[in-house]
Scaffold this active site. Structure first.
Site, PDB file in Angstrom:
ATOM      1  N   HIS A  42      -1.918   7.198   7.253  1.00  0.00           N
ATOM      2  CA  HIS A  42      -1.286   8.256   7.242  1.00  0.00           C
ATOM      3  C   HIS A  42      -1.772   9.727   5.981  1.00  0.00           C
ATOM      4  CE1 HIS A  42       2.565   5.618   6.540  1.00  0.00           C
ATOM      5  NE2 HIS A  42       2.183   4.833   6.284  1.00  0.00           N
ATOM      6  N   GLY A  68       0.796  -1.574  -0.141  1.00  0.00           N
ATOM      7  CA  GLY A  68       0.254   0.248   0.301  1.00  0.00           C
ATOM      8  C   GLY A  68       0.665   1.339  -0.363  1.00  0.00           C
ATOM      9  N   GLN A 102       3.022   9.993   1.910  1.00  0.00           N
ATOM     10  CA  GLN A 102       4.640   9.575   2.225  1.00  0.00           C
ATOM     11  C   GLN A 102       5.064  10.054   0.395  1.00  0.00           C
ATOM     12  OE1 GLN A 102       2.296   5.315   2.435  1.00  0.00           O
ATOM     13  NE2 GLN A 102       4.649   4.719   3.543  1.00  0.00           N
ATOM     14  N   HIS A 124      -4.033   1.309   7.720  1.00  0.00           N
ATOM     15  CA  HIS A 124      -2.937   2.064   8.055  1.00  0.00           C
ATOM     16  C   HIS A 124      -2.766   2.775   7.207  1.00  0.00           C
ATOM     17  CE1 HIS A 124       1.962   1.078   8.150  1.00  0.00           C
ATOM     18  NE2 HIS A 124       1.766   1.575   6.586  1.00  0.00           N
ATOM     19  N   GLU A 125      -3.343   2.790   5.551  1.00  0.00           N
ATOM     20  CA  GLU A 125      -2.883   4.089   4.470  1.00  0.00           C
ATOM     21  C   GLU A 125      -3.871   5.307   5.052  1.00  0.00           C
ATOM     22  OE1 GLU A 125      -0.612   3.452   2.933  1.00  0.00           O
ATOM     23  OE2 GLU A 125      -0.440   1.221   2.506  1.00  0.00           O
ATOM     24  N   CYS A 161       6.169  -0.469   7.475  1.00  0.00           N
ATOM     25  CA  CYS A 161       6.051   0.208   6.816  1.00  0.00           C
ATOM     26  C   CYS A 161       6.866   0.877   5.901  1.00  0.00           C
ATOM     27  CB  CYS A 161       5.677   1.840   7.796  1.00  0.00           C
ATOM     28  SG  CYS A 161       5.216   2.885   6.760  1.00  0.00           S
ATOM     29  N   LEU A 162       6.300   1.780   4.488  1.00  0.00           N
ATOM     30  CA  LEU A 162       7.959   1.860   3.721  1.00  0.00           C
ATOM     31  C   LEU A 162       8.475   3.106   3.832  1.00  0.00           C
ATOM     32  CD1 LEU A 162       5.827   0.829   0.025  1.00  0.00           C
ATOM     33  CD2 LEU A 162       7.950   0.011   1.849  1.00  0.00           C
TER      34      LEU A 162
HETATM   35  O1  GNR Z   1       4.099  -2.424   2.286  1.00  0.00           O
HETATM   36  C1  GNR Z   1       3.664  -2.494   3.060  1.00  0.00           C
HETATM   37  N1  GNR Z   1       2.993  -3.822   4.041  1.00  0.00           N
HETATM   38  C2  GNR Z   1       2.021  -3.988   5.071  1.00  0.00           C
HETATM   39  C3  GNR Z   1       2.411  -5.252   5.846  1.00  0.00           C
HETATM   40  C4  GNR Z   1       1.930  -4.791   7.146  1.00  0.00           C
HETATM   41  C5  GNR Z   1       1.223  -3.911   6.843  1.00  0.00           C
HETATM   42  C6  GNR Z   1       0.981  -2.709   6.496  1.00  0.00           C
HETATM   43  C7  GNR Z   1       2.085  -2.713   5.342  1.00  0.00           C
HETATM   44  S1  GNR Z   1       1.705  -1.376   4.748  1.00  0.00           S
HETATM   45  C8  GNR Z   1       3.167  -0.833   4.183  1.00  0.00           C
HETATM   46  C9  GNR Z   1       2.966  -0.458   2.625  1.00  0.00           C
HETATM   47  C10 GNR Z   1       3.083   1.375   3.713  1.00  0.00           C
HETATM   48  O2  GNR Z   1       3.942   1.383   4.283  1.00  0.00           O
HETATM   49  N2  GNR Z   1       1.413   1.493   3.472  1.00  0.00           N
HETATM   50  O3  GNR Z   1       1.597   3.028   4.412  1.00  0.00           O
HETATM   51 NI    NI Z   2       2.853   2.861   6.041  1.00  0.00          NI
END
Ligand code: GNR
Ligand code: NI
Length: 167
Positions: free
Chosen positions: A137, A46, A51, A133-134, A91-92
């Site tokens: 952000h 995601g 980001q 999660h997104e 998270c990236l």
């Molecule tokens: O790539 C991602 N993997 C992930 C794994 C578990 C829970 C959430 C994520 S989201 C993350 C990509 C990201 O940082 N999205 O904002």
């Molecule tokens: Ni993230």
């Protein structure tokens, strides 16, 4: 198409709250294509516009192994939540950091597609984790915000060490 630069913690721009998208134009479509390209290049499941330092309510997700199930949610709002689940998140914007987070098991969201067409979308399990999660952000929130302060400072110290070691 281009791969965009992903902001990393503790960049203060990750705390910016995104504004609703109002123009469903070619520039938006180009931006969404760039977000997918960036997410796939980084092997993420995601990506939120925040980001890549664009503060508009755009998020993309693809949870499939084959990387062929792109989902884009614009101006997403959670309208229903149900249950709870614990999932190990990454998270990236925090490369190399993983932690268990508790979130709703199921979510129902109201969103728009790239043409501005409204729709509702229901997600459960890992997909529901990604949606939440997104959306966080876009509200300036990151997954470590859910950890106890002890756990958070421990993990962030470790992240800092890793960073220094690889610098
Ligand atoms: O790539 C991602 N993997 C992930 C794994 C578990 C829970 C959430 C994520 S989201 C993350 C990509 C990201 O940082 N999205 O904002
Ligand atoms: Ni993230």
């Amino acid at each position: 198409m281009s791969v965009l630069t992903i902001l990393e913690f503790p960049d203060p721009r990750l705390r910016t709250k995104a504004a609703p998208v109002t123009a469903f134009d070619d520039a938006l479509k180009q931006f969404v294509a760039d977000m997918f390209e960036t997410m796939y290049a980084a092997n993420g499941v995601g990506l939120a516009a925040t980001q890549v330092n664009v503060h508009q309510q755009v998020l993309v997700i693809d949870m499939s192994e084959e990387r062929d199930q792109p989902l884009v949610l614009i101006n997403a709002e959670i309208v229903e939540k149900e249950g709870a689940q614990v999932y190990q998140e990454g998270c990236l914007s925090f490369p190399g950091l993983y932690a268990d987070v508790t979130r709703a098991l199921k979510v129902k969201v109201k969103a728009q597609d790239v043409d501005g067409q409204p729709f509702t979308y229901e997600a459960e399990g890992p997909l529901a984790v990604a949606v939440q999660h997104e959306m966080d952000h876009l509200a300036g929130k990151v997954f470590v915000d859910y950890l106890s302060s002890l756990k958070r400072s421990m993990l962030l110290k470790r992240l800092e060490k890793q960073r220094k070691a690889s610098a």
